[in-house]
Write an enzyme that holds these catalytic residues in place. Structure first.
Site, short mmCIF file in Angstrom:
data_model
loop_
_atom_site.label_atom_id
_atom_site.label_comp_id
_atom_site.label_asym_id
_atom_site.label_seq_id
_atom_site.Cartn_x
_atom_site.Cartn_y
_atom_site.Cartn_z
N GLU A 71 0.76 -1.02 0.04
CA GLU A 71 0.07 0.07 -0.08
C GLU A 71 0.79 1.25 0.07
O GLU A 71 1.91 1.49 0.69
CB GLU A 71 -0.83 0.18 1.41
CG GLU A 71 -1.57 1.17 1.41
CD GLU A 71 -2.68 1.00 2.83
OE1 GLU A 71 -3.47 1.73 2.85
OE2 GLU A 71 -2.48 0.26 3.34
N LYS B 253 -9.32 2.27 -2.15
CA LYS B 253 -9.36 1.59 -1.04
C LYS B 253 -10.77 1.85 -0.48
O LYS B 253 -11.27 3.13 -0.70
CB LYS B 253 -8.53 2.08 0.01
CG LYS B 253 -8.35 1.32 1.37
CD LYS B 253 -7.25 1.74 2.26
CE LYS B 253 -7.10 1.13 3.46
NZ LYS B 253 -5.88 1.55 4.26
N CYS C 100 -5.64 -3.30 2.43
CA CYS C 100 -5.20 -3.20 3.91
C CYS C 100 -6.59 -3.43 4.59
O CYS C 100 -7.14 -4.56 4.65
CB CYS C 100 -4.49 -2.21 4.12
SG CYS C 100 -3.59 -2.39 5.87
#
Length: 696
Positions: A79, A148, A201
Site C-alpha cells: 500500500e 481503497k 489493507c
C-alpha cells in the site's frame, strides 16, 4: 441441472459480468476462457521493497530492481509503496503527488519488458479528492486503478485525514498520462484463467471484505496491498485473516505489507508478505519480529506458485459457493489483459508438493492427527455399539497385519468408552495356505496381550473341501479323495513365485468372512487404499457390519499403529505393535516361500502404496488429469526413488483398477469419514461402475 441453479447462472451474468467500455487494448473477449498457464500454475511474488519515505524516484528504482529479477506472473507491492505509507501531511503537498504520478508512469515504462501483471500502491488525485489506490500495470500500460474502500481512522491510524474512501459517486475512469484509465472498486482483471480482485489493507479487516464479492464475481486470485504495523500478536492474526479469507473465497490470496523502510516515528512496519490458497498458507516472508537472525531486514519478498486448476475444481464441487450469487447485488466491470503468451509450467515448483498428503510431515502435527483419527473412529463405533445388545460378540479377523491391528485398537477404545468388557471382542485367527509363522505369532500375541477373547479356526480343510466341490485344481495341482491338507500344502510350497490362481485366493477369503459373519457383529478391516484399488475379494474381506478403517489410507495406517504403540501401550505390547507395523503388506493368500517368509507382497504386485495414495488424493480430492498428476509427482519427494517409467505405469494401473472396481465400492459397509477424501458411495464418491478409464 435444476431450474434454480440455471436461474442462478443467469443472475450471475446479469449482475456480475458487465463489460467495461474501455479502449480495445484492454479487451480480450475472444480469449476470455483461454488457458494461458500450463497445469494452472500461476507464479506470484509479494514484495516489500526498500522504501525511502517521500521519494518516489528512489522507491521506483527499488521496485524495478525486483521486477527485473523476478520470474513471476504477478508482482504485488505494498500500500502506498510509491511514496511510502507514512508520509503524513506530506500527502497534501502538490510536489509529492506530482512526483508520484510521474514516477508511476516511469514505472510502467521501465517494466514494459516484464510479462507480469504488476500491482502497486500509490496516492492518486481524483477530481478534488486524494485517494489511496492500487495501480495495475501490464506490459508498460496502466490498465486500472482500484481505490481503497475502508479507511482506518482509529488508534494509530488516521487515513481519513488525507484520503477519501471509494464511494458510489466515483467516476468510472480517470485520465492519466493522457489516456482514460478504468477506475473503481468494482474492477476485476482477467489474466488468462487468473482473475484478479484487489483490496487494500483495512478492506480485509472489515466484516464484509470486498474480496468476498470479488470472488463470487469470478476472481480466483485476491490481492491485498497493505501497511500493517507490527504489534505483539498481530502477525498471527494477520496470518489467520489471510488464510481464512482464501478459504472462504476458495481463492489464492497475495498479501504484501509495508516494510521497515517506512518512518518509525510511532510505528514499525515488518514487511510481512503472505501467500495463501484455499485456507492453507503456501508461503510467507521474513518480517521484523519473527525471531530469526538477522533481526532487521530492509526488504522482504516471497514467491510461490498458486494452483488455479485446484481452485477451479473446488469451486465446481462446493455448491454453496455458487449459491452466494443469489445473495450478491454488487456489479463488477471486467478488464481483460491482451497479448498473453502461453506460460509453460515451471520445472520446479515454488510450493511444497506433499508426497504423503494423508500423513502430516511434522511429528507434533502427526501425533495430534493420529489422536483425532482414533477419536473419530472410536466415536463412530461407540454409536454403533449403542444400537446393539451388550451381549453381542464383536468379531474381528486378526491376521497379524496392519489393517486388522488398527481395527482392533479402535475396537479396544470403543468398548472401553462404552463400558463393555474387552472379552466381548472376539479376535479370530484363521490360518490358511498362505499364513506365515511370523504373522500368526503376531496375531496370537496381540490377542493375548490386549485381553480380548481369542479363537483359532483352521480353514485349510474347509478350503480343500470347497476345491473338491468346485472341481478346482488349486494353482494347477490335481486333487482327489486321497489329497490331504498336508500333502496339498507341501505341493503348494514348491510352486514358483509367479504362480497365480484367483479362485484359490478367493475361496480362502470368502471362507474367512463366512466364519466371521456366523460368529458375531463383524468389524471390517479394509482400508481406503484397498477400496480405491479394488484390492479385496467381493463379499469377503470386502464386507462387514461396520468398517472403522473405511476412510483411512494405507500410508496412514502404519503411523496410526505406531502412534498407538507409543501413546497407549508399554513394554511388550509396544514392541509387538512396532513389529506388526514393520511387517510387509500381504493378504497371505498364496503359499509362503521355502523359508517360510511372506511371498505374496502386495506392493510388489500392484505398486507402492505411497504412489497409489498420492494418485488417489490428486484424482479424487483435486480432480486432476493424468498429465497434471504426473507433473506433481515429479515435484514430490517420496520415501523411495522411482523413475518416470515406474511412476507412469503405477498411475496407469491405479486408473485401471480405480475405474474397474467401483462396483465393489458401491456396496461397502458403513464407516466413519475422517479426512477430506472418502470413497463412500452414500456421500463422497458416486461413480458409474462401467465408466471408461481410457478417457483419463
Amino acid at each position: 441441472m435444476g431450474s434454480r441453479r440455471a436461474e442462478g447462472g443467469t443472475l450471475q451474468c446479469r449482475r456480475l459480468c458487465h463489460q467495461i467500455n474501455v479502449p480495445p487494448i484492454y479487451r480480450d473477449d475472444l480469449h476470455h476462457d483461454t488457458e494461458v498457464f500450463e497445469h494452472g500454475i500461476f507464479r506470484v511474488l509479494a514484495a516489500a521493497p526498500s522504501v525511502t519515505v517521500g521519494n518516489p524516484q528512489e522507491n521506483v528504482d527499488a521496485m524495478v530492481s525486483i521486477i527485473e529479477s523476478a520470474k513471476s506472473d504477478l508482482i504485488v507491492f505494498p500500500e502506498l509503496a510509491l511514496t511510502g505509507y507514512t508520509c503524513g501531511d506530506l500527502f497534501g503537498c502538490k510536489w509529492l503527488l506530482d512526483a508520484a504520478e510521474r514516477q508511476l508512469q516511469l514505472l510502467a515504462d521501465r517494466s514494459r519488458k516484464s510479462p507480469a501483471a504488476i500491482v502497486v500502491g500509490t496516492p492518486l488525485r481524483v477530481q478534488d479528492s486524494l485517494m489511496n489506490v492500487a495501480a495495475v500495470i501490464h506490459q508498460g500500460t496502466i490498465i486500472g486503478f482500484v481505490p481503497k474502500s475502508f479507511l482506518p481512522t482509529y488508534r494509530e491510524f488516521y487515513e481519513g485525514r488525507h484520503f477519501r474512501a471509494s464511494s458510489p459517486g466515483d467516476p468510472n475512469e480517470v485520465h492519466f498520462g493522457g489516456q482514460p484509465v478504468p477506475f473503481g472498486s468494482d474492477l476485476i482483471f482477467h489474466f488468462g484463467e487468473a482473475v484478479l480482485g484487489i483490496e487494500i489493507c483495512e478492506d480485509l479487516w472489515t466484516p464484509l471484505p470486498p474480496s468476498g464479492y470479488q470472488a463470487v464475481a469470478g476472481a480466483n486470485v485476491l490481492i491485498n496491498l497493505s501497511a500493517s504495523n507490527e504489534t505483539i500478536g498481530k502477525a498471527e492474526w494477520r496470518r489467520d485473516l489471510v488464510r481464512s479469507q482464501s478459504g472462504r473465497c476458495i481463492a489464492g490470496y497475495v498479501y504484501a505489507s509495508a516494510g521497515p523502510g517506512e518512518s518509525t516515528s510511532d510505528l514499525v512496519f515488518g514487511g510481512h508478505c503472505l501467500i495463501a490458497e484455499n485456507g492453507s498458507l503456501v508461503g510467507q516472508s521474513r518480517r521484523i519480529g519473527d525471531g530469526q537472525s538477522p533481526a532487521y531486514v530492509n526488504q522482504t519478498e516471497i514467491c510461490c506458485d498458486l494452483d488455479l486448476q485446484r481452485l477451479a475444481h473446488d469451486r465446481r464441487v462446493v455448491g454453496s459457493f455458487d449459491d452466494a450469487i443469489d445473495h450478491t447485488v454488487r456489479t463488477f466491470r471486467h478488464v481483460h489483459l491482451q497479448k498473453l503468451a502461453e506460460r509453460t509450467a515451471p520445472a520446479t515448483l515454488k510450493r511444497h508438493v506433499d508426497a504423503h498428503p494423508f500423513v502430516p510431515s511434522k511429528s507434533e502435527e502427526l501425533s495430534d492427527r493420529c489422536a483425532e483419527i482414533f477419536a473419530v473412529q472410536s466415536a463412530g463405533l461407540v454409536k454403533r455399539l449403542s444400537c446393539l445388545s451388550p451381549s453381542t460378540p464383536l468379531a474381528i479377523g486378526i491376521s497379524g497385519g496392519l489393517d486388522s491391528t488398527l481395527a482392533l485398537l479402535v475396537a479396544l477404545h470403543a468398548v472401553d468408552a462404552a463400558k463393555w468388557p474387552r472379552s466381548s471382542i472376539i479376535g479370530i485367527t484363521m490360518p490358511g495356505f498362505g499364513t506365515t509363522k511370523h504373522t500368526k505369532t503376531s496375531a496370537d500375541l496381540l490377542i493375548e496381550q490386549t485381553g480380548i477373547t481369542g479363537e483359532c479356526i483352521e480353514i485349510r480343510q474347509l478350503c480343500l473341501d470347497t476345491f473338491r466341490s468346485l472341481g478346482h485344481s488349486p494353482l494347477g495341482i490335481t486333487i482327489d479323495d486321497q489329497t490331504t491338507v498336508e500333502s496339498l500344502q507341501t505341493q503348494l510350497n514348491q510352486m514358483p513365485d509367479d504362480a497365480a490362481d484367483l479362485t484359490f485366493e478367493n475361496v480362502q477369503a470368502r471362507i474367512r468372512t463366512m466364519l466371521l459373519m456366523n460368529r458375531g457383529f463383524v468389524l471390517g478391516t479394509g482400508d481406503m487404499s484397498e477400496q480405491a484399488l479394488g484390492w479385496s475379494t467381493y463379499n469377503a474381506d470386502h464386507m462387514s457390519m461396520y468398517n472403522v478403517n473405511t476412510s483411512i489410507p494405507k500410508t496412514l495406517v502404519r503411523f496410526l499403529v505406531r502412534f498407538a504403540a507409543d501413546h497407549h501401550f508399554t513394554g511388550e505390547t509396544t514392541e509387538l505393535l512396532h513389529r506388526i507395523a514393520d511387517t510387509p503388506i500381504s493378504p497371505e493368500l498364496l503359499p509362503p516361500g521355502p523359508d517360510g517368509s511372506i511371498r505374496q507382497n502386495t506392493e510388489a504386485s500392484i505398486g507402492a502404496y505411497e504412489l497409489h495414495d498420492f494418485f488417489l488424493y490428486q484424482f479424487v480430492r483435486n480432480g486432476f488429469d493424468r498429465e497434471k498428476v504426473l507433473y506433481l509427482a515429479k515435484q514430490a519427494t517420496f520415501d523411495s526413488t522411482y523413475d518416470a517409467k515406474t511412476i507412469e505405469s503405477t498411475l496407469d494401473q491405479f486408473a485401471v483398477r480405480f475405474f474397474r472396481n467401483q462396483f465393489k465400492r458401491n456396496c461397502v459397509p458403513d464407516g466413519p469419514k475422517v479426512g477430506s477424501v472418502s470413497l463412500s458411495p452414500r456421500g463422497d464418491w458416486r461413480m458409474p461402475s462401467d465408466a471408461d478409464h481410457r478417457a483419463f
